[in-house]
Design an enzyme around this catalytic site. Structure first.
Site, short mmCIF file in Angstrom:
data_model
loop_
_atom_site.label_atom_id
_atom_site.label_comp_id
_atom_site.label_asym_id
_atom_site.label_seq_id
_atom_site.Cartn_x
_atom_site.Cartn_y
_atom_site.Cartn_z
N CYS A 110 0.85 -1.18 0.00
CA CYS A 110 0.00 0.00 0.00
C CYS A 110 0.89 1.25 0.00
O CYS A 110 1.90 1.29 0.71
CB CYS A 110 -0.89 -0.01 1.25
N HIS A 153 -9.32 -3.41 -2.66
CA HIS A 153 -8.31 -2.71 -1.86
C HIS A 153 -8.67 -1.21 -1.75
O HIS A 153 -8.57 -0.61 -0.68
CB HIS A 153 -6.92 -2.89 -2.52
N GLU A 154 -9.10 -0.63 -2.88
CA GLU A 154 -9.41 0.82 -2.88
C GLU A 154 -10.69 1.13 -2.10
O GLU A 154 -10.73 2.09 -1.33
CB GLU A 154 -9.54 1.35 -4.31
N HIS A 157 -10.20 1.30 1.53
CA HIS A 157 -9.66 2.58 2.02
C HIS A 157 -10.79 3.56 2.35
O HIS A 157 -10.67 4.39 3.25
CB HIS A 157 -8.73 3.23 0.99
C1 NB4 Z 1 -0.14 -5.46 -7.39
C2 NB4 Z 1 0.60 -4.21 -7.75
N1 NB4 Z 1 0.71 -3.24 -6.80
C3 NB4 Z 1 1.38 -2.11 -7.13
N2 NB4 Z 1 1.55 -1.10 -6.21
N3 NB4 Z 1 0.68 -0.98 -5.16
C4 NB4 Z 1 -0.59 -0.48 -5.42
O1 NB4 Z 1 -0.95 -0.14 -6.52
C5 NB4 Z 1 -1.50 -0.32 -4.23
C6 NB4 Z 1 -2.83 -1.01 -4.48
C7 NB4 Z 1 -2.68 -2.45 -4.92
C8 NB4 Z 1 -1.98 -3.37 -3.91
C9 NB4 Z 1 -2.57 -4.74 -4.16
C10 NB4 Z 1 -3.84 -4.56 -4.89
C11 NB4 Z 1 -4.04 -3.09 -5.12
C12 NB4 Z 1 -1.71 1.18 -4.05
N4 NB4 Z 1 -2.62 1.42 -2.95
O2 NB4 Z 1 -2.09 1.70 -1.74
C13 NB4 Z 1 -3.81 2.14 -3.27
O3 NB4 Z 1 -4.69 2.11 -2.20
C14 NB4 Z 1 1.94 -1.95 -8.39
F1 NB4 Z 1 2.59 -0.82 -8.69
C15 NB4 Z 1 1.78 -2.98 -9.31
N5 NB4 Z 1 2.27 -2.89 -10.60
C16 NB4 Z 1 2.00 -3.93 -11.58
C17 NB4 Z 1 1.66 -3.29 -12.91
N6 NB4 Z 1 2.72 -2.36 -13.35
C18 NB4 Z 1 2.37 -1.79 -14.63
C19 NB4 Z 1 3.48 -0.83 -15.08
O4 NB4 Z 1 3.67 0.18 -14.09
C20 NB4 Z 1 4.01 -0.36 -12.79
C21 NB4 Z 1 2.91 -1.30 -12.31
C22 NB4 Z 1 3.31 -1.94 -10.99
N7 NB4 Z 1 1.11 -4.11 -8.98
NI NI Z 2 -3.64 1.16 -0.43
#
Ligand code: NB4
Ligand code: NI
Length: 183
Positions: A110, A153-154, A157
């Site tokens: 997160c 997840h969102e 929040h």
């Molecule tokens: C799985 C993942 N979690 C990343 N981060 N965490 C987040 O998004 C948190 C939200 C996610 C955590 C688990 C489910 C929702 C943010 N949260 O706290 C908001 O509430 C990533 F960044 C990521 N990816 C994969 C795809 N990639 C495409 C190209 O660009 C980079 C990107 C990286 N996959």
């Molecule tokens: Ni989060």
């Protein structure tokens, strides 16, 4: 633009509040917040921009994470089939879900939690989400796989729930009974 400096971290009370419904049609300020959430997610997936501004990668972001206790989220994620789910929604709500569960085998992180917290996070495998887009059009999404995980997840929040609240800390890596593992 939103940067990591705007993202509040675990321990900030707003992350544990139930966020307020957005009154539609949204005021200019709320519309700008919704747009900025989506902009962060997209910027964080652009290697040049992410490097230049020190953005942690994200596939979703919720308004409480920028200290705005209102029911707005942005999701920008591609599923395993390569289909893009890109939605910035007011007042998203899970209106139905499967009994079956699923989880990310890599666990979850997160942007509001600086340290890694290990363990599987059980989620519903399939959900139907209703919300309103930037033009106040009602949107209904039937989701499974990674998109379903992100929306849960969102929306958590917006209800003051953090991903690690769902982890079974006695046995964090016990495969979740009859659940679909998502790599
Ligand atoms: C799985 C993942 N979690 C990343 N981060 N965490 C987040 O998004 C948190 C939200 C996610 C955590 C688990 C489910 C929702 C943010 N949260 O706290 C908001 O509430 C990533 F960044 C990521 N990816 C994969 C795809 N990639 C495409 C190209 O660009 C980079 C990107 C990286 N996959
Ligand atoms: Ni989060």
């Amino acid at each position: 633009m939103i940067t990591m400096n705007d993202i509040i971290r675990d321990g900030h009370p707003v992350l544990r509040e139930v966020a307020q419904e957005v009154h539609l049609p949204a005021c200019k300020e709320d519309k700008e917040i919704l747009i900025s959430l989506m902009q962060y997610v997209k910027n964080s997936q652009n290697p040049e921009i992410a490097a230049e501004y020190g953005l942690r990668g994200g596939i979703g972001l919720a308004a409480p994470q920028i200290n705005v206790s209102k029911r707005m989220i942005a999701v920008h994620v591609t599923d395993e089939k390569g289909d893009l789910y890109s939605h910035a929604l007011y007042n998203p709500k899970i209106i139905s879900h499967s009994v079956e569960k699923s989880y990310l085998t890599s666990g979850e992180g997160c942007l509001s939690v600086d340290e890694a917290i290990e363990g599987f996070v059980p989620r519903y495998a399939r959900i139907t989400v209703k919300g309103y887009d930037i033009d106040h059009t009602e949107i209904k999404l039937r989701l499974k796989g990674l998109p379903a995980i992100v929306f849960q997840h969102e929306i958590d929040h917006l209800n003051g729930v953090m991903f690690y609240d769902h982890i079974n800390h006695e046995s964090p890596y016990d495969p979740i009974e009859n659940a679909i593992a998502i790599d």
